[in-house]
Design a protein around this motif. Sequence first.
Motif, short mmCIF file in Angstrom:
data_model
loop_
_atom_site.label_atom_id
_atom_site.label_comp_id
_atom_site.label_asym_id
_atom_site.label_seq_id
_atom_site.Cartn_x
_atom_site.Cartn_y
_atom_site.Cartn_z
N PRO A 1 0.94 -1.23 0.15
CA PRO A 1 0.19 0.01 0.09
C PRO A 1 0.95 1.30 -0.05
N MET A 2 0.37 2.26 -0.75
CA MET A 2 1.27 3.58 -0.78
C MET A 2 0.51 4.09 0.61
N GLU A 3 1.49 4.89 1.43
CA GLU A 3 1.41 5.45 2.58
C GLU A 3 1.17 7.07 2.43
N ASP A 4 0.89 7.87 3.21
CA ASP A 4 0.61 9.36 3.35
C ASP A 4 1.88 9.85 2.77
N GLU A 5 3.16 9.37 3.32
CA GLU A 5 4.56 9.92 2.95
C GLU A 5 5.18 9.44 1.67
N ASP A 6 4.46 8.41 1.05
CA ASP A 6 4.68 8.06 -0.02
C ASP A 6 4.22 8.90 -1.14
N TYR A 7 2.83 9.23 -0.86
CA TYR A 7 2.29 10.27 -1.77
C TYR A 7 2.89 11.39 -1.66
#
Length: 277
Positions: free
Chosen positions: A46-52
Amino acid sequence: MPSATSPAPGLASPRANPRRMSLTPELVALCYREEVDPGLNARWTPMEDEDYRALALDLDAQSGGAPLWVFAYGSLIWKPEFCSVESRRATAYGWHRAFSLKIDRWRGSREAPGLMMALERGGRCDGVIYRLPDDDRIAQIERLLRRELSSRETISTVRWMPVRTPEGPVNVLGFWLGSTGHDAVSRLPLEEVAGILARACGHVGSCAEYLYNTVLHLEAVGIRDRNLWRLQALVADEIRKLHGAHSAPQTLSGEAKAALDATPVVKISGEKARDPV
């Protein structure tokens, strides 16, 4: 600031599709069923907030401070979910839209997987580009990424690409097939694609809804994709076979009802529908 669902400045909003489609909202409604979101498949990260946030900052830096445009060739035209301040017709040469991504979530299920569109190499793709506001660009890039990416494995689907517009060439962000592994299919016969789209539905709606709204809104901006126009007729025939020619439609889903009520669509003045070369 313009809303994320309104046409950007420079584009009008006609209320009628000039050519009758075989795939109607009533047929689309027959494809709807209640589905539970199964969540992200365990094989994806899953993409996390920090990834986005990190990806949004990186893409902004890559733009070098130039106006940032996004290429829309499918549902981004009619459901962008980010804010824009300008729109233009645009053509990406060396790419074409195709139902190339297998999905078992969103508009498909584990029991009846669906297909979503992506850009594939080769040909020509006519679409619309949207310019993001300079004063809120990072946030709008992030909204775009959250709409398009759900796992780290799909980051490779976002890329820069050149397009041509009436005002000249523009370098834009677009989403292509990328390195999506065994979830990618290529050059399926339209008859096979139609059979899948007529049966697939997920927790956000059906693949038939997706096709209907895409063809409707492409037509409204003066784009007639011959493959999609043929495909909508094949899907309409397939739905009739599945449900019977005289089946009573179910209650219209949200997107189908919005289409019947003349969902805002964008159109550039003076453009006529045409077939891609």
